[in-house]
Write a protein that holds these residues in place. Structure first.
Motif, PDB file in Angstrom:
ATOM      1  N   SER A   1       0.953  -1.326  -0.040  1.00 17.01           N
ATOM      2  CA  SER A   1       0.158  -0.012  -0.049  1.00 17.01           C
ATOM      3  C   SER A   1       0.812   1.246   0.118  1.00 17.01           C
ATOM      4  N   GLU A   2       2.196   1.268   0.634  1.00 16.66           N
ATOM      5  CA  GLU A   2       2.997   2.239   0.686  1.00 16.66           C
ATOM      6  C   GLU A   2       3.561   2.748  -0.709  1.00 16.66           C
ATOM      7  N   LEU A   3       3.801   1.546  -1.552  1.00 17.01           N
ATOM      8  CA  LEU A   3       4.304   1.847  -2.687  1.00 17.01           C
ATOM      9  C   LEU A   3       3.220   2.223  -3.835  1.00 17.01           C
ATOM     10  N   GLU A   4       2.139   1.724  -3.588  1.00 17.64           N
ATOM     11  CA  GLU A   4       0.773   2.150  -4.268  1.00 17.64           C
ATOM     12  C   GLU A   4       0.648   3.748  -4.164  1.00 17.64           C
ATOM     13  N   LYS A   5       0.718   4.082  -2.943  1.00 14.96           N
ATOM     14  CA  LYS A   5       0.589   5.501  -2.391  1.00 14.96           C
ATOM     15  C   LYS A   5       1.508   6.427  -3.295  1.00 14.96           C
ATOM     16  N   LYS A   6       2.886   5.861  -3.207  1.00 21.36           N
ATOM     17  CA  LYS A   6       3.892   7.048  -3.777  1.00 21.36           C
ATOM     18  C   LYS A   6       4.188   6.793  -5.500  1.00 21.36           C
TER      19      LYS A   6
END
Ligand SMILES: Cc1ncc(COP(=O)(O)O)c(C=O)c1O
Length: 395
Positions: free
Chosen positions: A131-136
């Protein structure tokens, strides 16, 4: 008694690896790039090693580029790929904040050159969530770099999922898999790894040899130029004894993987259970479950990690306060800070990293020594051990 519990920093050379290397150190010394018969025979040995390595790691043979270290491999991949492929639409790099300095510093150099650089934050368990990668991530991203296993806390990232997300945005994925061998089964093609880097001395191979995997077809700018070896990706006479040693160490590591993992997990779990029972107020840094079985990173609270390390060193036990690279610069660990350790606990940690030569006797000796060390150091520490943290494990 001597006990070496710093196997994440480096490991002992396996004598079978040394035996495989020896002929190439003594008799088979020709340059594999030479055209004469001796040279050509050694070229075949070089290519055999490349094939073996590729097969074990599920990678394409032509993508294996031998280097002198994983530091060099990380620099080649991060800087070489970014510099060769930058466009005005794609000029952003994403790296996890828990990366080894070889990735962080390479990315910082790119930022100095005008690349946009952003960091993927770890959760409190020490893991980079998808989810952190999807956010950034966005369409401007060219390269994402997330390590498979962290060198300080041993936590494991789901690099297959992270690679999949990366590809959806037309970006490329690199993983530093230095600390993942042989704990994770690496199938580069299946996992969607465009790039990876590793180092032989972390799995009982020789020092001074590593590799960069560069998926064939991807454009890269060499960072060391000269004679054009390694498909023009990395110049310099081949370190053939080292390369033979790397291949042999990798073969042994994966052949003996299941028994090794079982043994090392048994010893590591025994070490943690015993310490947690014998010494009050300990915590494991990072997720204990999703971590390689050789790593145990413990927060002692109220006493300095450096003091524990020195006391243990006098008793013949080698451990580390963080990664070996940060041990000499006395800065507190950015990894532990990133996963939320309070400032007053940042200098109170020890990394135990086990390896294939450790024995139960050594672990028993370490438990006994540590119990004495902690009791002595706590007896003159002005800070009281927080009773509340007793036996608590961070999951
Ligand atoms: C995760 C990670 N990456 C890269 C390196 C650098 O490896 P080398 O010693 O081959 O330069 C290390 C070594 O500590 C490491 O742990």
């Amino acid at each position: 008694m001597k006990v070496y519990l710093d196997n994440s920093a480096t490991t002992k050379l396996d004598s079978r690896v040394f035996a495989a290397m020896k002929p190439y150190l003594l008799d088979k010394y020709a340059n594999p790039s030479s055209i004469h018969l001796e040279g050509q025979a050694l070229y075949l040995a070089l290519e055999k090693a490349r094939n073996e390595v590729a097969e074990i790691l599920g990678a394409q043979t032509r993508g294996i580029i031998f280097t002198a270290s994983a530091t060099e491999a990380n620099n080649l991949i991060i800087k070489g790929f970014a510099r060769a492929n930058r466009t005005s639409q794609k000029n952003k790099i994403l790296v996890s904040e828990l990366e080894h300095p070889a990735v962080l510093e390479a990315a910082r150099e790119l930022a100095d050159e005008g690349f946009e650089l952003d960091y993927l934050k770890a959760n409190k368990r020490g893991i980079i969530e998808s989810s952190e990668l999807e956010k950034k991530i966005d369409d401007k991203v060219l390269l994402v770099s997330v390590m498979a296993v962290n060198n300080e806390i041993g936590t494991i990232n789901d690099i297959t999922t992270l690679a999949k997300i990366t590809h959806k945005f037309g970006a490329y994925f690199h993983s530093d898999i230095v600390q993942a061998i042989p704990y994770l089964k690496i199938e580069a093609e299946k996992m969607g790894l465009d790039f990876f880097s590793l180092s032989a001395h972390k799995f009982n191979g020789p020092k001074g040899v590593g590799l960069a995997y560069i998926k064939p077809g991807l454009k890269i700018k060499a960072q060391i130029v000269g004679g054009g070896q390694e498909e023009n990706h990395r110049a310099g006479t081949h370190n053939l004894p080292g390369i033979i040693g790397l291949a042999e160490a990798l073969k042994i590591a994966y052949k003996e993987r299941s028994s090794y993992l079982k043994n090392v997990r048994t010893l590591r779990d025994y070490l943690w259970r015993s310490l947690n029972k014998e010494i009050k107020g300990l915590k494991v840094n990072g997720c204990l479950k999703s971590r390689v079985p050789a790593n145990l990173n413990i927060m002692f609270g109220s006493i300095e990690g450096e003091a524990i390390l020195m006391d243990l060193a006098y008793k013949g036990i080698s451990v580390s306060t963080g990664s070996a690279c940060s041990a000499s610069n006395l800065k507190s660990s950015y990894v532990l800070r990133a996963i939320g350790l309070e400032a007053y606990n940042l200098n109170s940690n020890i990394r135990f990293s086990l390896g294939k030569y450790n024995t139960k006797k050594e672990i028993d000796y370490t438990i006994k020594a540590l119990k004495e060390t902690v009791a002595r150091l706590r007896s003159f520490s002005p800070v009281k051990t927080p009773a509340k943290s007793k036996s608590k494990t961070k999951k």
